[in-house]
Design a protein around this motif. Structure first.
Motif, mmCIF file in Angstrom:
data_model
loop_
_atom_site.group_PDB
_atom_site.id
_atom_site.type_symbol
_atom_site.label_atom_id
_atom_site.label_comp_id
_atom_site.label_asym_id
_atom_site.label_seq_id
_atom_site.Cartn_x
_atom_site.Cartn_y
_atom_site.Cartn_z
ATOM 1 N N GLY A 39 -13.314 -5.622 -13.986
ATOM 2 C CA GLY A 39 -12.351 -4.307 -12.895
ATOM 3 C C GLY A 39 -13.751 -3.546 -11.713
ATOM 4 O O GLY A 39 -13.526 -3.227 -11.182
ATOM 5 N N CYS A 40 -15.109 -4.293 -12.054
ATOM 6 C CA CYS A 40 -16.132 -3.362 -11.560
ATOM 7 C C CYS A 40 -16.879 -4.415 -10.647
ATOM 8 O O CYS A 40 -17.808 -4.283 -9.663
ATOM 9 C CB CYS A 40 -17.343 -3.106 -13.299
ATOM 10 N N LEU A 41 -16.283 -5.530 -10.877
ATOM 11 C CA LEU A 41 -17.120 -6.840 -9.695
ATOM 12 C C LEU A 41 -16.388 -6.195 -8.406
ATOM 13 O O LEU A 41 -14.602 -5.988 -8.632
ATOM 14 C CB LEU A 41 -16.490 -8.095 -10.275
ATOM 15 N N PRO A 42 -16.800 -7.034 -7.202
ATOM 16 C CA PRO A 42 -15.706 -6.768 -5.564
ATOM 17 C C PRO A 42 -14.652 -7.228 -6.254
ATOM 18 O O PRO A 42 -14.625 -8.936 -6.512
ATOM 19 C CB PRO A 42 -16.699 -7.287 -4.699
ATOM 20 N N PRO A 43 -14.062 -7.018 -4.850
ATOM 21 C CA PRO A 43 -12.605 -7.930 -4.523
ATOM 22 C C PRO A 43 -13.073 -9.056 -4.563
ATOM 23 O O PRO A 43 -11.810 -9.474 -5.453
ATOM 24 C CB PRO A 43 -11.983 -6.823 -3.496
ATOM 25 N N ALA A 44 -13.732 -9.938 -3.579
ATOM 26 C CA ALA A 44 -13.616 -11.126 -3.425
ATOM 27 C C ALA A 44 -14.053 -11.995 -5.450
ATOM 28 O O ALA A 44 -13.601 -12.884 -5.317
ATOM 29 C CB ALA A 44 -14.317 -11.464 -2.668
ATOM 30 N N LEU A 45 -14.834 -11.419 -5.536
ATOM 31 C CA LEU A 45 -15.388 -11.998 -7.352
ATOM 32 C C LEU A 45 -14.185 -11.531 -8.447
ATOM 33 O O LEU A 45 -14.157 -12.469 -9.372
ATOM 34 C CB LEU A 45 -16.375 -11.204 -7.490
ATOM 35 N N GLN A 46 -13.111 -10.866 -8.051
ATOM 36 C CA GLN A 46 -12.705 -11.113 -8.985
ATOM 37 C C GLN A 46 -11.289 -11.775 -8.624
ATOM 38 O O GLN A 46 -11.000 -12.330 -9.107
ATOM 39 C CB GLN A 46 -11.912 -9.308 -8.930
ATOM 40 N N GLU A 47 -11.025 -12.142 -7.025
ATOM 41 C CA GLU A 47 -10.019 -13.092 -6.861
ATOM 42 C C GLU A 47 -10.803 -14.089 -7.494
ATOM 43 O O GLU A 47 -9.962 -15.322 -7.730
ATOM 44 C CB GLU A 47 -10.107 -12.723 -5.435
ATOM 45 N N ALA A 48 -11.896 -14.630 -7.330
ATOM 46 C CA ALA A 48 -12.600 -15.746 -7.459
ATOM 47 C C ALA A 48 -11.918 -15.951 -9.342
ATOM 48 O O ALA A 48 -11.767 -17.322 -9.618
ATOM 49 C CB ALA A 48 -13.716 -15.700 -7.546
ATOM 50 N N GLU A 49 -12.314 -15.179 -10.129
ATOM 51 C CA GLU A 49 -12.028 -15.026 -11.220
ATOM 52 C C GLU A 49 -10.745 -14.975 -12.001
ATOM 53 O O GLU A 49 -10.070 -15.873 -12.724
ATOM 54 C CB GLU A 49 -12.930 -14.069 -12.219
ATOM 55 N N SER A 50 -9.409 -15.169 -10.954
ATOM 56 C CA SER A 50 -8.439 -14.996 -11.104
ATOM 57 C C SER A 50 -8.018 -16.637 -11.059
ATOM 58 O O SER A 50 -7.066 -17.318 -11.584
ATOM 59 C CB SER A 50 -7.537 -14.164 -10.314
ATOM 60 N N ARG A 51 -8.745 -17.062 -9.993
ATOM 61 C CA ARG A 51 -8.435 -18.749 -9.287
ATOM 62 C C ARG A 51 -9.031 -18.943 -10.408
ATOM 63 O O ARG A 51 -8.198 -20.031 -10.946
ATOM 64 C CB ARG A 51 -8.584 -18.675 -8.361
ATOM 65 N N ILE A 52 -10.022 -19.553 -10.683
ATOM 66 C CA ILE A 52 -10.958 -19.659 -12.287
ATOM 67 C C ILE A 52 -10.010 -19.410 -13.567
ATOM 68 O O ILE A 52 -9.768 -20.521 -14.530
ATOM 69 C CB ILE A 52 -12.134 -19.223 -12.457
ATOM 70 N N GLU A 53 -9.164 -18.741 -13.504
ATOM 71 C CA GLU A 53 -8.372 -18.541 -14.685
ATOM 72 C C GLU A 53 -6.986 -19.113 -14.581
ATOM 73 O O GLU A 53 -6.445 -19.905 -15.439
ATOM 74 C CB GLU A 53 -8.202 -16.423 -14.964
ATOM 75 N N GLU A 54 -6.493 -18.932 -13.328
ATOM 76 C CA GLU A 54 -5.426 -19.780 -12.859
ATOM 77 C C GLU A 54 -5.360 -20.951 -13.318
ATOM 78 O O GLU A 54 -4.310 -22.311 -14.367
ATOM 79 C CB GLU A 54 -4.640 -19.791 -12.112
ATOM 80 N N ASP A 57 -5.717 -22.116 -16.881
ATOM 81 C CA ASP A 57 -4.345 -21.871 -17.351
ATOM 82 C C ASP A 57 -3.709 -23.381 -17.502
ATOM 83 O O ASP A 57 -3.057 -23.916 -17.687
ATOM 84 C CB ASP A 57 -3.876 -21.025 -16.988
ATOM 85 N N PHE A 58 -3.638 -23.653 -15.640
ATOM 86 C CA PHE A 58 -2.758 -24.965 -15.672
ATOM 87 C C PHE A 58 -3.551 -26.102 -15.787
ATOM 88 O O PHE A 58 -2.714 -27.121 -16.798
ATOM 89 C CB PHE A 58 -3.204 -25.395 -13.838
ATOM 90 N N GLY A 59 -4.877 -26.597 -15.612
ATOM 91 C CA GLY A 59 -5.467 -27.838 -16.491
ATOM 92 C C GLY A 59 -5.467 -27.893 -17.528
ATOM 93 O O GLY A 59 -4.774 -29.191 -18.625
ATOM 94 N N ASN A 60 -4.965 -26.552 -18.762
ATOM 95 C CA ASN A 60 -4.702 -26.646 -20.691
ATOM 96 C C ASN A 60 -3.897 -26.982 -20.003
ATOM 97 O O ASN A 60 -3.154 -27.827 -21.369
ATOM 98 C CB ASN A 60 -5.104 -25.447 -20.541
ATOM 99 N N ARG A 61 -2.462 -26.656 -19.805
ATOM 100 C CA ARG A 61 -0.974 -27.040 -19.444
ATOM 101 C C ARG A 61 -0.449 -27.992 -19.258
ATOM 102 O O ARG A 61 0.047 -29.288 -20.425
ATOM 103 C CB ARG A 61 0.053 -26.103 -18.618
ATOM 104 N N VAL A 62 -1.484 -28.835 -18.192
ATOM 105 C CA VAL A 62 -1.490 -30.405 -18.179
ATOM 106 C C VAL A 62 -1.649 -31.451 -19.374
ATOM 107 O O VAL A 62 -1.084 -32.144 -19.876
ATOM 108 C CB VAL A 62 -2.000 -30.421 -16.832
ATOM 109 N N GLU A 124 4.894 -20.387 -23.701
ATOM 110 C CA GLU A 124 4.260 -21.285 -24.618
ATOM 111 C C GLU A 124 2.756 -21.818 -24.385
ATOM 112 O O GLU A 124 2.781 -22.001 -23.260
ATOM 113 C CB GLU A 124 4.371 -22.378 -25.646
ATOM 114 N N ALA A 125 1.834 -21.255 -25.230
ATOM 115 C CA ALA A 125 0.386 -21.536 -24.479
ATOM 116 C C ALA A 125 -0.419 -22.719 -24.991
ATOM 117 O O ALA A 125 0.266 -22.720 -26.264
ATOM 118 C CB ALA A 125 -0.617 -20.360 -24.910
ATOM 119 N N PRO A 126 -0.631 -23.912 -24.870
ATOM 120 C CA PRO A 126 -1.318 -24.752 -25.653
ATOM 121 C C PRO A 126 -2.689 -24.350 -26.877
ATOM 122 O O PRO A 126 -3.067 -23.332 -26.335
ATOM 123 C CB PRO A 126 -1.833 -25.626 -24.339
#
Length: 151
Positions: A39-54, A57-62, A124-126
């Motif tokens: 929450g304290c990170l700049p918006p660009a880093l928050q967005e980057a972290e969100s992409r990393i998480e997505e 998640d995609f890789g885990n599901r596949v 369901e989560a892997p």
């Protein structure tokens, strides 16, 4: 008399089991370790972290869906193999037991495919491997902070 296709089905199952064994190290889900101060990170880093998480998640599901699909295919082929065996020498009771065993294997395959659909749809989560989580946590800490935990 056994089916002439039995040997082909046996080979197919063996090949699938080789693929499963070769991919077993890829089957465990990779945990995502979000920064505690996101929450304290700049918006660009928050967005980057969100992409990393997505992406994680995609890789885990596949990965989970691939491994589980292969397992379901192997289970289905085991059913086919059993049904292609020569049951003529078996008595009625033994045939019924064999068919019941095949039914259980088919149900297990069906259950696996149900989990695959739930994982791919996000319902369901892997499953995570606890030991892998610890190893990857150490790696994630090193990647983020440039040092190993406890040093």
């Amino acid at each position: 008399m056994e089916s002439p296709d039995l040997e082909t089905v046996e080979k197919a199952r063996a090949l699938i089991q080789e693929v499963i064994a070769g991919r077993s190290h890829l089957a465990a889900a990779v945990p995502y370790f979000a920064p505690t101060d996101i929450g304290c990170l700049p918006p660009a880093l928050q967005e980057a972290e969100s992409r990393i998480e997505e992406e994680n998640d995609f890789g885990n599901r596949v990965r989970a869906a691939i491994q589980m699909s292969l397992a379901a295919a192997a289970a289905s082929l085991r059913v086919s193999e059993s049904l292609m065996q020569d049951f003529a020498q078996l008595g009625s009771h033994e045939r019924q037991k064999e068919l019941a065993r095949c039914a259980c294997e088919a149900e297990a395959s069906r259950d696996i495919t149900g989990h695959i659909a739930a994982i791919l749809s996000g319902k369901e989560a892997p499953k995570l491997d606890a030991l892998m989580e610890i190893k990857r946590l150490k790696s994630a800490i090193y990647e983020r902070f440039g040092r190993w935990p406890g040093r």
